[in-house]
Design a protein around this motif. Structure first.
Motif, PDB file in Angstrom:
ATOM      1  N   ASN A 224      51.857 -26.474  18.701  1.00 43.41           N
ATOM      2  CA  ASN A 224      51.963 -25.085  19.173  1.00 43.41           C
ATOM      3  C   ASN A 224      51.184 -24.095  18.325  1.00 43.41           C
ATOM      4  OD1 ASN A 224      53.741 -25.799  21.256  1.00 43.41           O
ATOM      5  ND2 ASN A 224      55.509 -25.675  19.906  1.00 43.41           N
ATOM      6  N   LYS A 225      50.544 -24.561  17.237  1.00 41.99           N
ATOM      7  CA  LYS A 225      49.897 -23.633  16.306  1.00 41.99           C
ATOM      8  C   LYS A 225      48.840 -22.758  16.976  1.00 41.99           C
ATOM      9  CE  LYS A 225      50.553 -25.599  11.710  1.00 41.99           C
ATOM     10  NZ  LYS A 225      49.896 -26.181  10.528  1.00 41.99           N
ATOM     11  N   ASN A 226      48.149 -23.298  17.958  1.00 43.77           N
ATOM     12  CA  ASN A 226      47.073 -22.552  18.611  1.00 43.77           C
ATOM     13  C   ASN A 226      47.501 -21.967  19.950  1.00 43.77           C
ATOM     14  OD1 ASN A 226      45.252 -23.227  16.510  1.00 43.77           O
ATOM     15  ND2 ASN A 226      44.957 -25.261  17.427  1.00 43.77           N
ATOM     16  N   THR A 227      48.816 -21.909  20.183  1.00 46.98           N
ATOM     17  CA  THR A 227      49.311 -21.366  21.457  1.00 46.98           C
ATOM     18  C   THR A 227      48.983 -19.889  21.588  1.00 46.98           C
ATOM     19  OG1 THR A 227      51.119 -22.964  21.467  1.00 46.98           O
ATOM     20  CG2 THR A 227      51.371 -21.035  22.868  1.00 46.98           C
ATOM     21  N   LEU A 228      49.175 -19.141  20.514  1.00 49.22           N
ATOM     22  CA  LEU A 228      48.975 -17.694  20.544  1.00 49.22           C
ATOM     23  C   LEU A 228      47.751 -17.307  19.727  1.00 49.22           C
ATOM     24  CD1 LEU A 228      52.667 -16.521  20.008  1.00 49.22           C
ATOM     25  CD2 LEU A 228      51.456 -16.874  22.158  1.00 49.22           C
ATOM     26  N   GLY A 229      46.933 -16.378  20.283  1.00 53.43           N
ATOM     27  CA  GLY A 229      45.786 -15.862  19.557  1.00 53.43           C
ATOM     28  C   GLY A 229      46.202 -14.825  18.539  1.00 53.43           C
ATOM     29  N   TRP A 230      45.225 -14.344  17.756  1.00 51.20           N
ATOM     30  CA  TRP A 230      45.540 -13.387  16.692  1.00 51.20           C
ATOM     31  C   TRP A 230      46.007 -12.057  17.248  1.00 51.20           C
ATOM     32  CZ3 TRP A 230      46.755 -15.047  12.285  1.00 51.20           C
ATOM     33  CH2 TRP A 230      46.143 -16.182  11.728  1.00 51.20           C
ATOM     34  N   LYS A 231      45.516 -11.655  18.413  1.00 52.96           N
ATOM     35  CA  LYS A 231      45.966 -10.390  19.011  1.00 52.96           C
ATOM     36  C   LYS A 231      47.456 -10.464  19.336  1.00 52.96           C
ATOM     37  CE  LYS A 231      45.643  -6.337  21.054  1.00 52.96           C
ATOM     38  NZ  LYS A 231      47.018  -6.189  21.493  1.00 52.96           N
ATOM     39  N   LYS A 232      47.880 -11.575  19.928  1.00 51.33           N
ATOM     40  CA  LYS A 232      49.297 -11.709  20.261  1.00 51.33           C
ATOM     41  C   LYS A 232      50.140 -11.841  18.998  1.00 51.33           C
ATOM     42  CE  LYS A 232      52.506 -11.719  23.258  1.00 51.33           C
ATOM     43  NZ  LYS A 232      52.747 -10.502  24.069  1.00 51.33           N
ATOM     44  N   MET A 233      49.623 -12.540  17.984  1.00 52.17           N
ATOM     45  CA  MET A 233      50.351 -12.664  16.728  1.00 52.17           C
ATOM     46  C   MET A 233      50.523 -11.295  16.077  1.00 52.17           C
ATOM     47  SD  MET A 233      51.235 -15.852  16.098  1.00 52.17           S
ATOM     48  CE  MET A 233      51.328 -16.153  14.357  1.00 52.17           C
TER      49      MET A 233
ATOM     50  N   GLU B  58      38.602 -17.983   6.144  1.00 42.72           N
ATOM     51  CA  GLU B  58      38.479 -19.254   6.859  1.00 42.72           C
ATOM     52  C   GLU B  58      39.295 -19.246   8.148  1.00 42.72           C
ATOM     53  OE1 GLU B  58      39.514 -22.486   4.329  1.00 42.72           O
ATOM     54  OE2 GLU B  58      37.848 -22.181   2.948  1.00 42.72           O
ATOM     55  N   LEU B  59      39.010 -18.258   8.999  1.00 42.55           N
ATOM     56  CA  LEU B  59      39.737 -18.117  10.263  1.00 42.55           C
ATOM     57  C   LEU B  59      39.060 -18.844  11.414  1.00 42.55           C
ATOM     58  CD1 LEU B  59      40.650 -14.323  10.007  1.00 42.55           C
ATOM     59  CD2 LEU B  59      42.077 -16.297   9.444  1.00 42.55           C
ATOM     60  N   GLY B  60      37.863 -19.353  11.166  1.00 44.60           N
ATOM     61  CA  GLY B  60      37.162 -20.058  12.235  1.00 44.60           C
ATOM     62  C   GLY B  60      36.402 -19.093  13.123  1.00 44.60           C
ATOM     63  N   ASP B  61      36.264 -19.448  14.398  1.00 42.46           N
ATOM     64  CA  ASP B  61      35.482 -18.666  15.357  1.00 42.46           C
ATOM     65  C   ASP B  61      36.341 -17.546  15.931  1.00 42.46           C
ATOM     66  OD1 ASP B  61      33.532 -17.766  16.997  1.00 42.46           O
ATOM     67  OD2 ASP B  61      33.767 -19.343  18.521  1.00 42.46           O
ATOM     68  N   VAL B  62      36.374 -16.390  15.244  1.00 44.12           N
ATOM     69  CA  VAL B  62      37.151 -15.239  15.706  1.00 44.12           C
ATOM     70  C   VAL B  62      36.265 -14.006  15.684  1.00 44.12           C
ATOM     71  CG1 VAL B  62      39.348 -16.189  14.918  1.00 44.12           C
ATOM     72  CG2 VAL B  62      38.009 -14.768  13.367  1.00 44.12           C
ATOM     73  N   SER B  63      36.677 -12.996  16.432  1.00 43.80           N
ATOM     74  CA  SER B  63      35.908 -11.752  16.505  1.00 43.80           C
ATOM     75  C   SER B  63      36.144 -10.907  15.265  1.00 43.80           C
ATOM     76  CB  SER B  63      36.303 -10.981  17.767  1.00 43.80           C
ATOM     77  OG  SER B  63      37.650 -10.548  17.665  1.00 43.80           O
ATOM     78  N   ASN B  64      35.306  -9.855  15.105  1.00 43.88           N
ATOM     79  CA  ASN B  64      35.458  -8.958  13.962  1.00 43.88           C
ATOM     80  C   ASN B  64      36.774  -8.198  14.034  1.00 43.88           C
ATOM     81  OD1 ASN B  64      32.997  -9.677  12.810  1.00 43.88           O
ATOM     82  ND2 ASN B  64      31.855  -8.154  14.005  1.00 43.88           N
ATOM     83  N   ASN B  65      37.187  -7.841  15.268  1.00 36.83           N
ATOM     84  CA  ASN B  65      38.463  -7.134  15.419  1.00 36.83           C
ATOM     85  C   ASN B  65      39.630  -8.012  14.970  1.00 36.83           C
ATOM     86  OD1 ASN B  65      37.356  -4.781  16.395  1.00 36.83           O
ATOM     87  ND2 ASN B  65      37.535  -5.370  18.551  1.00 36.83           N
ATOM     88  N   GLU B  66      39.563  -9.302  15.306  1.00 37.75           N
ATOM     89  CA  GLU B  66      40.627 -10.218  14.904  1.00 37.75           C
ATOM     90  C   GLU B  66      40.638 -10.410  13.392  1.00 37.75           C
ATOM     91  OE1 GLU B  66      41.224 -13.176  18.713  1.00 37.75           O
ATOM     92  OE2 GLU B  66      39.438 -13.439  17.481  1.00 37.75           O
ATOM     93  N   LYS B  67      39.449 -10.479  12.781  1.00 33.81           N
ATOM     94  CA  LYS B  67      39.383 -10.593  11.327  1.00 33.81           C
ATOM     95  C   LYS B  67      40.023  -9.379  10.658  1.00 33.81           C
ATOM     96  CE  LYS B  67      35.255 -13.512  10.954  1.00 33.81           C
ATOM     97  NZ  LYS B  67      33.852 -13.585  10.473  1.00 33.81           N
ATOM     98  N   ALA B  68      39.770  -8.194  11.241  1.00 34.05           N
ATOM     99  CA  ALA B  68      40.340  -6.972  10.681  1.00 34.05           C
ATOM    100  C   ALA B  68      41.859  -6.980  10.800  1.00 34.05           C
ATOM    101  CB  ALA B  68      39.757  -5.753  11.391  1.00 34.05           C
ATOM    102  N   MET B  69      42.379  -7.472  11.947  1.00 35.83           N
ATOM    103  CA  MET B  69      43.827  -7.532  12.141  1.00 35.83           C
ATOM    104  C   MET B  69      44.471  -8.470  11.124  1.00 35.83           C
ATOM    105  SD  MET B  69      44.587  -7.418  16.250  1.00 35.83           S
ATOM    106  CE  MET B  69      43.422  -8.682  16.688  1.00 35.83           C
TER     107      MET B  69
END
Length: 645
Positions: A418-427, A559-570
């Motif tokens: 389930n680790k990848n069930t939710l994206g960073w925006k939802k987290m 080391e967040l992998g393939d994520v957007s700049n907005n997600e990195k900021a969050m």
């Protein structure tokens, strides 16, 4: 003797998995101790009879009692089974196998029926009916055809074969079972009458025990110990009788016997003395336990009822225990289990699904129940679990909550699938929701509610993954004017407990304890792992907060992998906020209102705090006072002991 086939099929094709049966059950092993000699071989017709079998007219020591055979007219040998007799066709001593055929069968008589029963793997029913039965289940038993159609020639009884798997409801009332005949076929359904008779005339193959009689169990040491114990017991009884009746001593040898009435007398007297001495104590103990139990529960009931009567603004409904059972369909669907009891899924009459926590281990005179009802019984917030109702009937206590279809947060962030069930925006949305729920508990009510057990397991997710703060079993209510609160014992879950709850010299206990727990929760959401993980890839990663702080301090990526700049900021905002929350000193931590502002501001405006991990300035001795575990972690209350600098 019936005329039977002389050629026999190979044993291996006939007996793949035949069990032991009653006529030859393993009395071989135990009865051998009574047999002192083998009387050699004798014959009945062409059949060789030798140990463990013996003929009826031979001495008992020539064979075993359960293996007694009878020779009829020096031509055929029979063995008596549960009901009826069987002809012994062959005996294979090397394979421990015997072939038998029902004596009722006769190849020259077309009306002969198998009327002997035997416990066997495969069998069929022979039924006698008072009227003809027209059913595909009933196979005509007679091989003879009616020679006349006159009424006088009609049979008065009708015999049929039925498969052993026939259901009781399929038995006609006009029929009675004559025998359970063994047959070497698993299912006779669809077979013709001649085919069934052909199988019956082949007989059945039965095995007897393969053990080597005396060496079956090989309990030499055990037998010796038991023999010695028996010897000691006999002499004890003799001494006991001598003491009572002043009779002569008789010292028994190990092989001596002792009268049965002596056994009974000694056991009766010994048991009577023990019973008379212990009975008053048992009665007193039962009375004391009953008194303590009743006093405890009456005190608990009075305390809970007094609390409920004092709460005039409670929103939840009070249910009877009968309705609780009806909601859960007698507690059919269990969702989980924790230190307070079990949680079951239920449904209200409106069709609304609920989660019902059945309290099973009440703590402190019902304090866990009072904590939950007092904490959330009067409030309603989108990010706090809603208490719909409760039940109190003596020791039966239950709490009724909204059902959260996505379970608890720990199932999302700690399980691999389930680790990848939710994206960073939802987290990030979940983080905001949890923060808003805790902020409401601290400042949104007329009383501030300190949770003291914020952790992933206590964050529930609804069908849209909206978070709800739950499980208020350790919560405390204080006035909003109290900046520092009194607490006699530390409480929380190891790994989430604020340091000041254990080390008094760090500062007073306040809502900042929940802020610390929230910060540790936030770290686990970012890492999607436990903060302490002894199986991490590198030793520096064992304690995740320390590792992630060093990376940020050195300007490295997360080391967040393939994520957007907005997600990195969050994610970076979550990490920096978490570091502020887990500062060692309570005064260095922000309030939950400031935490919300930090999460909603730009990441460039956030400053990294000092590294919160350094040597504690004091030591303390702690003793676990009570536990209320919640599935994965243990929520504990700790008595703080002497503190030394």
């Amino acid at each position: 003797m019936p005329k039977l086939k002389s050629k026999l099929p190979l044993l291996g094709h006939l007996m793949p998995d035949i069990a032991l049966f009653v006529i030859l059950f393993p009395g071989v092993c135990l009865a051998r101790q009574l047999i002192n000699q083998d009387c050699g071989s004798t014959f009945c017709g062409n059949l060789n009879i030798s140990f463990p079998f013996r003929l009826k007219n031979q001495p008992p020591q020539c064979g075993l009692y359960d293996f007694e055979l009878e020779c009829e007219n020096n031509n055929s040998t029979t063995v008596v089974a549960r009901e009826g007799k069987f002809f012994v066709q062959q005996i294979f001593y090397e394979n421990y196998t015997i072939q038998m055929v029902d004596t009722s069968l006769d190849t020259d008589d077309c009306n002969s029926l198998p009327l002997s029963s035997l416990y066997y793997n495969y069998y069929m029913y022979v039924v006698n009916c008072t009227e003809p039965i027209n059913s595909s289940l009933y196979i005509e038993a007679s091989r003879c055809t009616t020679k006349s159609n006159t009424s006088s020639s009609l049979p008065t009884s009708h015999f049929y074969f039925l498969d052993a798997k026939t259901r009781p409801s399929d038995f006609n009332q006009a029929c009675t079972i004559e025998a359970e005949a063994p047959i070497m076929v698993e299912n006779i359904t669809g077979m013709s009458t001649p085919d069934i008779y052909k199988k019956l005339l082949e007989g059945v193959w039965v095995k007897w025990s393969r053990c080597q009689y005396q060496s079956c169990y090989k309990p030499d040491v055990l037998k010796e110990i038991l023999s010695r114990l028996k010897f000691a017991f006999r002499n004890y009884m003799d001494s006991f009788v001598h003491f009572l009746f002043r009779g002569p001593h008789v010292y028994y040898d190990i092989n001596d016997s002792i009268p049965r009435r002596t056994y009974i007398l000694c056991l009766a007297i010994t048991g009577g003395v023990i019973f008379l001495r212990s009975f008053p104590g048992i009665i007193c103990l039962l009375a004391l336990v009953t008194y303590k139990w009743r006093r405890r529960h009456l005190s608990m009931d009075d305390m809970i009822e007094e609390f409920l009567q004092s709460q005039n603004n409670l929103v939840p409904i009070r249910y009877s225990f009968k309705k609780i059972k009806k909601m859960t369909k007698n507690f059919k669907d269990k969702l989980g289990e924790g230190g307070y009891g079990s949680v079951f899924k239920g449904k209200l009459r409106s069709g609304h699904h609920v989660a019902i926590k059945l309290l099973g281990k009440s703590k402190g005179n019902g304090q866990d129940f009072i904590n939950e009802v007092a904490s959330i019984g009067r409030i309603h917030h989108a990010n706090v679990a809603k208490l719909i109702g409760f039940c109190v009937e003596g020791s039966k206590q239950a709490l009724v909550y909204d059902f959260m279809s996505n379970g608890s947060l720990d199932k999302i962030i700690f399980t691999e699938e389930n680790k990848n069930t939710l994206g960073w925006k939802k987290m990030f949305d979940i983080v905001l929701g949890v923060a808003q729920g805790i902020h409401y508990l601290h400042q949104g009510c007329d009383m501030q509610i300190l949770h003291f057990d914020i952790k992933p397991h206590n964050i529930l997710l609804d069908e849209n993954f909206n978070p709800k703060v739950s499980d208020f079993g350790l919560a405390k209510l204080y006035s909003v004017d109290d900046s520092i609160v009194s607490l006699t014992a530390a409480r929380g879950t190891i790994g989430y407990i604020a340091p000041e709850l254990v080390y008094k010299n760090l500062g007073g206990i306040s809502y900042k304890a929940d802020v610390y727990s929230f910060g540790m929760l936030l770290m686990e959401m970012v890492g999607r792992r436990k903060n302490v993980n002894a199986f991490a890839n590198h030793t520096s990663q064992i304690y995740f907060p320390s590792w992630i702080y060093d990376r940020l301090d050195q300007g490295e990526d997360l080391e967040l992998g393939d994520v957007s700049n907005n997600e990195k900021a969050m994610v970076k905002k979550m990490v920096i906020t978490a570091f502020w929350c887990i500062q060692l000193l309570p005064s260095d931590r922000p309030s939950m209102s400031k935490v919300l502002k930090m999460l909603e501001s730009d990441v460039e405006l956030l400053k990294m705090p000092l590294k919160p991990f350094h040597q504690l300035p004091l030591e303390t001795s702690m003793e676990v006072h009570s536990c209320e575990n919640s599935n994965d972690e243990s929520s504990i209350s700790l008595d703080t002991g002497t503190i030394t600098s």
